[in-house]
Scaffold this motif. Structure first.
Motif, PDB file in Angstrom:
ATOM      1  N   PRO A  15       3.185   5.605  -4.911  1.00 18.91           N
ATOM      2  CA  PRO A  15       2.796   4.366  -4.194  1.00 18.91           C
ATOM      3  C   PRO A  15       2.112   4.625  -2.828  1.00 18.91           C
ATOM      4  O   PRO A  15       0.967   4.167  -2.464  1.00 18.91           O
ATOM      5  N   ALA A  16       2.718   5.351  -2.040  1.00 15.75           N
ATOM      6  CA  ALA A  16       2.315   5.593  -0.558  1.00 15.75           C
ATOM      7  C   ALA A  16       1.148   6.545  -0.758  1.00 15.75           C
ATOM      8  O   ALA A  16      -0.071   6.036   0.045  1.00 15.75           O
ATOM      9  N   GLY A  17       0.811   7.409  -1.431  1.00 15.47           N
ATOM     10  CA  GLY A  17      -0.212   8.248  -1.114  1.00 15.47           C
ATOM     11  C   GLY A  17      -1.395   7.557  -1.947  1.00 15.47           C
ATOM     12  O   GLY A  17      -2.415   7.720  -1.463  1.00 15.47           O
ATOM     13  N   LEU A  18      -1.131   7.142  -2.973  1.00 19.29           N
ATOM     14  CA  LEU A  18      -2.098   6.287  -3.703  1.00 19.29           C
ATOM     15  C   LEU A  18      -2.708   5.006  -2.716  1.00 19.29           C
ATOM     16  O   LEU A  18      -4.148   4.772  -2.915  1.00 19.29           O
ATOM     17  N   SER A  19      -1.856   4.550  -2.201  1.00 15.80           N
ATOM     18  CA  SER A  19      -2.396   3.389  -1.305  1.00 15.80           C
ATOM     19  C   SER A  19      -3.239   3.952  -0.101  1.00 15.80           C
ATOM     20  O   SER A  19      -4.234   3.168   0.213  1.00 15.80           O
ATOM     21  N   ALA A  20      -2.647   4.905   0.493  1.00 18.10           N
ATOM     22  CA  ALA A  20      -3.282   5.832   1.414  1.00 18.10           C
ATOM     23  C   ALA A  20      -4.864   6.149   0.919  1.00 18.10           C
ATOM     24  O   ALA A  20      -5.864   6.119   1.817  1.00 18.10           O
ATOM     25  N   ALA A  21      -4.909   6.576  -0.178  1.00 19.20           N
ATOM     26  CA  ALA A  21      -6.011   6.945  -0.813  1.00 19.20           C
ATOM     27  C   ALA A  21      -7.061   5.989  -1.017  1.00 19.20           C
ATOM     28  O   ALA A  21      -8.300   6.020  -0.782  1.00 19.20           O
ATOM     29  N   ILE A  22      -6.823   4.781  -1.602  1.00 26.64           N
ATOM     30  CA  ILE A  22      -7.597   3.594  -1.631  1.00 26.64           C
ATOM     31  C   ILE A  22      -8.065   2.986  -0.481  1.00 26.64           C
ATOM     32  O   ILE A  22      -9.560   2.925  -0.374  1.00 26.64           O
ATOM     33  N   TYR A  23      -7.277   2.972   0.532  1.00 25.59           N
ATOM     34  CA  TYR A  23      -7.830   2.458   1.845  1.00 25.59           C
ATOM     35  C   TYR A  23      -8.734   3.472   2.621  1.00 25.59           C
ATOM     36  O   TYR A  23      -9.822   3.318   3.155  1.00 25.59           O
ATOM     37  N   GLY A  24      -8.153   4.885   2.420  1.00 23.32           N
ATOM     38  CA  GLY A  24      -9.173   5.848   2.924  1.00 23.32           C
ATOM     39  C   GLY A  24     -10.442   6.075   2.193  1.00 23.32           C
ATOM     40  O   GLY A  24     -11.333   6.208   3.191  1.00 23.32           O
ATOM     41  N   ALA A  25     -10.682   5.856   0.934  1.00 22.08           N
ATOM     42  CA  ALA A  25     -11.732   5.905   0.427  1.00 22.08           C
ATOM     43  C   ALA A  25     -12.789   4.717   0.634  1.00 22.08           C
ATOM     44  O   ALA A  25     -13.904   5.080   0.797  1.00 22.08           O
ATOM     45  N   ARG A  26     -12.017   3.568   0.850  1.00 20.93           N
ATOM     46  CA  ARG A  26     -12.761   2.661   1.260  1.00 20.93           C
ATOM     47  C   ARG A  26     -13.463   2.647   2.613  1.00 20.93           C
ATOM     48  O   ARG A  26     -14.357   2.010   3.069  1.00 20.93           O
ATOM     49  N   ALA A  27     -12.848   3.499   3.359  1.00 21.00           N
ATOM     50  CA  ALA A  27     -13.220   3.788   4.729  1.00 21.00           C
ATOM     51  C   ALA A  27     -14.146   4.936   4.913  1.00 21.00           C
ATOM     52  O   ALA A  27     -14.633   5.273   6.058  1.00 21.00           O
ATOM     53  N   GLY A  28     -14.529   5.445   3.725  1.00 23.34           N
ATOM     54  CA  GLY A  28     -15.633   6.488   3.521  1.00 23.34           C
ATOM     55  C   GLY A  28     -14.822   7.733   3.733  1.00 23.34           C
ATOM     56  O   GLY A  28     -15.793   8.797   4.142  1.00 23.34           O
ATOM     57  N   MET A  29     -13.646   8.194   3.649  1.00 22.14           N
ATOM     58  CA  MET A  29     -13.166   9.440   4.102  1.00 22.14           C
ATOM     59  C   MET A  29     -12.907  10.340   2.691  1.00 22.14           C
ATOM     60  O   MET A  29     -12.613  11.462   2.998  1.00 22.14           O
ATOM     61  N   GLN A  30     -13.608   9.879   1.583  1.00 20.48           N
ATOM     62  CA  GLN A  30     -13.457  10.938   0.553  1.00 20.48           C
ATOM     63  C   GLN A  30     -12.193  11.607   0.217  1.00 20.48           C
ATOM     64  O   GLN A  30     -12.293  12.710   0.375  1.00 20.48           O
ATOM     65  N   PRO A  31     -11.181  10.926   0.129  1.00 20.18           N
ATOM     66  CA  PRO A  31      -9.765  11.631   0.308  1.00 20.18           C
ATOM     67  C   PRO A  31      -9.673  12.508  -1.068  1.00 20.18           C
ATOM     68  O   PRO A  31     -10.337  12.080  -2.135  1.00 20.18           O
TER      69      PRO A  31
END
Length: 324
Positions: A15-31
């Protein structure tokens, strides 16, 4: 060998890693998320989940993680089926990690979400009855044992806290400890001994979890007296193993500060480690709450702070160029 580059590298896919990924992707960081040995984290071995916000009915842990992963991929996350075996953070950003596949991963920021695993007794019946009366998290599963007789196994702070918590659901809670005294803090011991719904079995070691996973689940415990060697049977419908957790931090030993139990240390109220651009979230830095929803929250925090870190670095570069 292939080198994969990204603005945000995430190790761990709970849950931690995927939540970070969702927010990071929405910020354009292409995680990039490197999934590790247990893709989806501990929830993939959790059957009934009743306390994750947004669902009226009981949901399945594996299904929840599949949905999180699908959402992360939908907004632009790359999922990598690999296990990180080595990391290099000493030189600062960008950070490099090597996978068991031989591939290399390079990220401008690094989010550590490797989680923690509950410690188990390793006795017969424990694995087969897991989720069928045997659990390692009273906060997660205590609700399922309303009005039932339950046992907590352990003698430290976690065991005492779990026993006290379970009194919210059960009027018959027994703490089973293999020694004649507890290791828990005195204030917790005082609360335990004073509670009318809790009893203690001293000098007892669990030898086996009894019951049939296909027909009713746990029915009791086979105990051995650590002083006399005599065996006995203790009947119960729920048993909570509370002998601690082991955070997955071996990769970072000697590279990042940890507490005595191996949890990564972060600056209070943040997911920031001592290395700028390296963030820790979820159970790898949380030995108190250890819930899916709190892990997801800290994953969000890690992504937001990572975005700020990169924005501030870009601003500094622009400022330096303008001055030159």
């Amino acid at each position: 060998m292939t080198t994969h580059t990204t603005r945000m590298l995430i190790i761990g896919s709970g849950p931690a890693g995927l939540s970070a990924a969702i927010y990071g992707a929405r910020a354009g960081m292409q995680p990039i998320v490197v999934q590790g040995l247990q893709p989806g984290g501990q929830l993939t071995i959790t059957t009934d989940v009743e306390n994750y916000p947004g669902f009226r009915d009981v949901i399945q842990g594996p299904w929840l993680m599949q949905e999180m992963q699908a959402q992360a991929e939908h907004v632009g996350t790359r999922m990598m089926w690999d296990t990180i075996t080595e990391v290099d953070i000493a030189g600062g950003s960008p950070f490099t990690a090597k996978g068991d596949s031989g591939d290399e991963y390079v990220g401008d920021v690094l989010v550590i979400a490797t989680g923690a695993q509950a410690k188990w007794l390793g006795v017969p019946g424990e694995e087969s009855l897991s989720g069928k009366g045997v659990s390692a998290c009273a906060t997660c599963d205590g609700f399922f044992y309303r009005g039932k007789k339950v046992a907590v196994i352990g003698g430290g702070n976690t065991a005492v806290e779990e026993a006290l918590y379970l009194t919210n659901h059960s009027e018959d809670v027994t703490l089973i400890h293999r020694r004649g005294d507890l290791r828990a803090e005195k204030i917790l011991q005082d609360r335990l001994f004073a509670h009318p719904r809790i009893s203690v079995l001293w000098n007892k070691r669990v030898e086996e979890f009894l019951g049939d996973p296909l027909a009713g689940g746990l029915t009791g415990l086979r105990l051995a007296d650590t002083e006399t060697g005599e065996f006995s049977t203790f009947g119960c419908e729920g048993a909570f193993v509370a002998i601690g957790h082991a955070p997955a931090t071996e990769l970072f030993r000697g590279k990042l500060p940890m507490d005595e139990s191996g949890y990564l240390l972060v600056k209070p109220g943040t997911p920031k480690t001592d290395v700028p651009g390296v963030f820790a979230c979820g159970d790898v830095m949380d030995h108190t709450y250890r819930q899916a929803v709190t892990a997801a929250g800290t994953g969000c925090m890690a992504a937001l702070d990572a975005e700020r870190f990169l924005a501030e670095r870009e601003f500094s570069k622009v400022a330096e160029t303008a001055e030159a």
